[in-house]
Design an enzyme around this catalytic site. Structure first.
Site, PDB file in Angstrom:
ATOM      1  N   PRO A 534       0.833  -1.207   0.000  1.00 39.67           N
ATOM      2  CA  PRO A 534       0.000   0.000   0.000  1.00 39.67           C
ATOM      3  C   PRO A 534       0.857   1.242   0.000  1.00 39.67           C
ATOM      4  O   PRO A 534       1.906   1.299   0.642  1.00 39.67           O
ATOM      5  CB  PRO A 534      -0.801  -0.133   1.300  1.00 39.67           C
ATOM      6  N   CYS A 535       0.403   2.263  -0.738  1.00 36.57           N
ATOM      7  CA  CYS A 535       1.235   3.461  -0.922  1.00 36.57           C
ATOM      8  C   CYS A 535       1.055   4.483   0.179  1.00 36.57           C
ATOM      9  O   CYS A 535       1.533   5.612   0.058  1.00 36.57           O
ATOM     10  CB  CYS A 535       0.915   4.104  -2.277  1.00 36.57           C
TER      11      CYS A 535
END
Length: 575
Positions: A534-535
């Site tokens: 996840p960013c």
């Protein structure tokens, strides 16, 4: 004496007759004592400048030093220097990490409800490209939390050449003047400078927040060794004739096994250099999914796949909003120029926001004032709102986002999964058409199917892409901590009648060297190792925990490398 303002922030009563004690700050003492000899000796232009910054709470010596360093012609540079001095005094061990705390607001906690409008889960995009400098200043003031009419009034008062700090000062001065004198906030008379109309503690705090925000933007735009290309088209697009690209991989990176790692492109400075260094010095391929679908999604991919003979998924998805949702064209106002969506988010706009937009437009038939247009368009871009009626906007539904991302309809639906969880899972997923274009080279290489190790795979974007390419999944070992996502993958696996073997692991720590060797002995190794974390810790919109690769989520990259390296070693690719 000390007191607190209405926001609960401690400020100082600078008009007190109390004698300065041992704990008084130098700036406070200097302010009570009046100007020093050094200040009096300063030229006429120095005196108001020194008083101006001392009024913010900085010491006289510090102000004189900053003026000497920057000259007296650039007040913003002086303020930057003063804030740097103050930061060094407060926390010298953390000064190099100041870009990680660039928020103007306190962090909001997510809840289990569906109203996620206050969560900064959207990714920063190039909203301001093509806008005039005046429009950019207007949008910056809006982002800082000012009302549209306040921003417009300040720009009229101060003129087109005014800097952001001057405009913000003017707005605050108008607010103070209104509260103290009862005059209109939007008076055409320019009020006195904010420097002399509000508490010094509050002014200094506001100035510090404003400059920190600007520093954040500057830090993110600094050049790095790996530059992001414009346009962001990678090594080519489907059905586009381009010059042949010769990419020579380092010997240690040559597959099999093939590897493919994705994360947000606009990461903090140095992140992609680190990722590339760990992944055998392979440079990332930067791609914006707006070339593959109707939504932007700026991502970078480090992989050792061939880049020749790629082909797209069919049918080619529509690439404009009206092609995807033709019914919206009837209600789309002429002043909304959007043709594509911004990056799809992990959250959605609230009903309160859409109602505010409706109320802002209800008094106008076709063409609202420019300030209202700007406000509405910015919110629509930020939250990917579509026009569903006269003056009526609505957020995208999860099934609509599924379609934009290339997933089958109802991919994330069912099994007790809430609407909020669907948005979150979709926002952290691959864009299937983009990924499939890169993975398409594997179809001829593995005609009988391949064995996939999918790390932090979310809702199975890589698995869906390979399936849609017609590549059989003989074995999939999926490591995913989210039970919701694991259930989605398992449901998709069953509904598509996969004939291979699916093994799901909840924790990456379960994939030790012994466990990995056991799996590889059972299935004969892996042909492809896909990963993506996840960013949250990398995205520019995360004002609170933009910790780079040291963040809670993005640190999973190091687990990706650890496992990939073990796979390569076990398969005889010692490096």
């Amino acid at each position: 004496m000390d007191w607190s303002d209405s926001d609960g922030n401690e400020v100082l009563d600078w008009e007190s007759d109390e004698e300065p004690g041992p704990g008084s700050s130098p700036a406070r003492v200097a302010d009570r004592a009046g100007p020093s000899d050094e200040t009096c000796k300063a030229g006429p232009s120095h005196r108001p400048l020194v008083s101006h910054f001392m009024g913010m709470g900085f010491s006289e010596d510090m102000v004189m030093k900053a003026i000497k360093e920057n000259g007296e012609g650039d007040s913003e540079a002086i303020l930057e220097t003063l804030l740097t001095y103050a930061a060094i005094e407060k926390c010298p061990e953390n000064i190099d990490h100041s870009h990680n705390n660039c928020s103007l607001a306190s962090e909001e906690n997510n809840s289990d409800g569906d109203d996620l409008s206050d969560i900064s889960g959207f990714e920063d995009e190039d909203f301001t490209m093509g806008l005039s400098e005046e429009d950019k200043k207007y949008l910056t003031l809006m982002e800082m939390g000012f009302h549209p009419e306040e921003a417009s009034a300040a720009m009229r008062r101060c003129g087109p050449d005014a800097q952001i700090l001057e405009l913000a000062d003017s707005i605050h001065a108008a607010e103070v003047q209104e509260s103290e004198l009862g005059e209109s906030t939007y008076s055409n008379n320019k009020p006195e400078s904010f420097s002399y109309n509000c508490s010094r503690g509050k002014r200094k705090r506001f100035a510090e927040e404003t400059v920190n925000k600007r520093r954040c933007v500057q830090t993110e735009s600094d050049s790095s060794l790996i530059s992001i290309p414009k346009p962001m088209v990678g090594y080519g697009l489907p059905n586009q004739r381009i010059t042949t690209i010769c990419r020579k991989l380092p010997e240690s990176a040559v597959g099999p096994p093939y590897f493919y790692y994705e994360n947000v492109a606009l990461a903090p400075k140095g992140v992609w250099e680190t990722i590339s260094r760990f992944l055998y010095d392979v440079e990332p391929e930067f791609v914006d999914s707006k070339y593959f679908c109707a939504a932007a999604r700026k991502r970078a991919y480090v992989h050792n796949l061939p880049i020749q003979n790629r082909f797209p998924l069919l049918p080619i998805p529509p690439k404009t909003i009206h092609d995807v949702f033709p019914t919206t064209k009837k209600w789309w106002p002429s002043w909304d120029p959007r043709t594509q969506f911004n990056c799809l988010q992990t959250c959605t706009a609230s009903a309160k926001l859409t109602e505010r937009i409706r109320r802002a437009l209800e008094h106008y038939d076709d063409l609202p004032p420019l300030t209202t247009q700007k406000y509405v368009i910015e919110e629509c871009r930020k939250w990917n709102l579509v026009w569903v009626g006269h003056h009526k906007v609505a957020p995208l539904e999860p099934d609509e986002i599924e379609m934009l991302l290339g997933f089958p309809r109802d991919h994330t639906r069912g099994g007790g999964i809430s609407r909020t969880e669907r948005y979150r899972s979709l926002g952290n997923s691959f864009q299937v058409d983009t990924v499939a274009f890169h993975l398409s080279v594997l179809k001829d290489m593995f005609p009988n199917g391949l064995r996939l190790l999918s790390l932090f795979s979310g809702i199975g974007g890589a698995e869906v892409a390979l399936h849609r390419l017609g590549i059989r999944l003989k074995v999939v070992v999926s490591v995913e901590i989210s039970e919701v996502n694991r259930n989605i993958i398992k449901s998709w696996w069953e509904q598509t009648n996969q004939t291979g073997t699916l093994i799901e692991l909840a924790d990456v720590q379960q994939l030790s060297g012994d466990k990995l060797e056991e799996l590889m002995c059972t299935f004969g190794g892996f042909d492809l190792v896909v990963g993506g974390s996840p960013c949250n810790n990398l995205a520019g919109s995360n004002r609170y925990h933009r910790d780079g690769l040291e963040g809670t989520h993005s640190s999973l990259f190091y687990d990706y490398f650890r496992i990939l390296d073990l796979v390569k070693c076990i398969m005889g690719k010692n490096i």
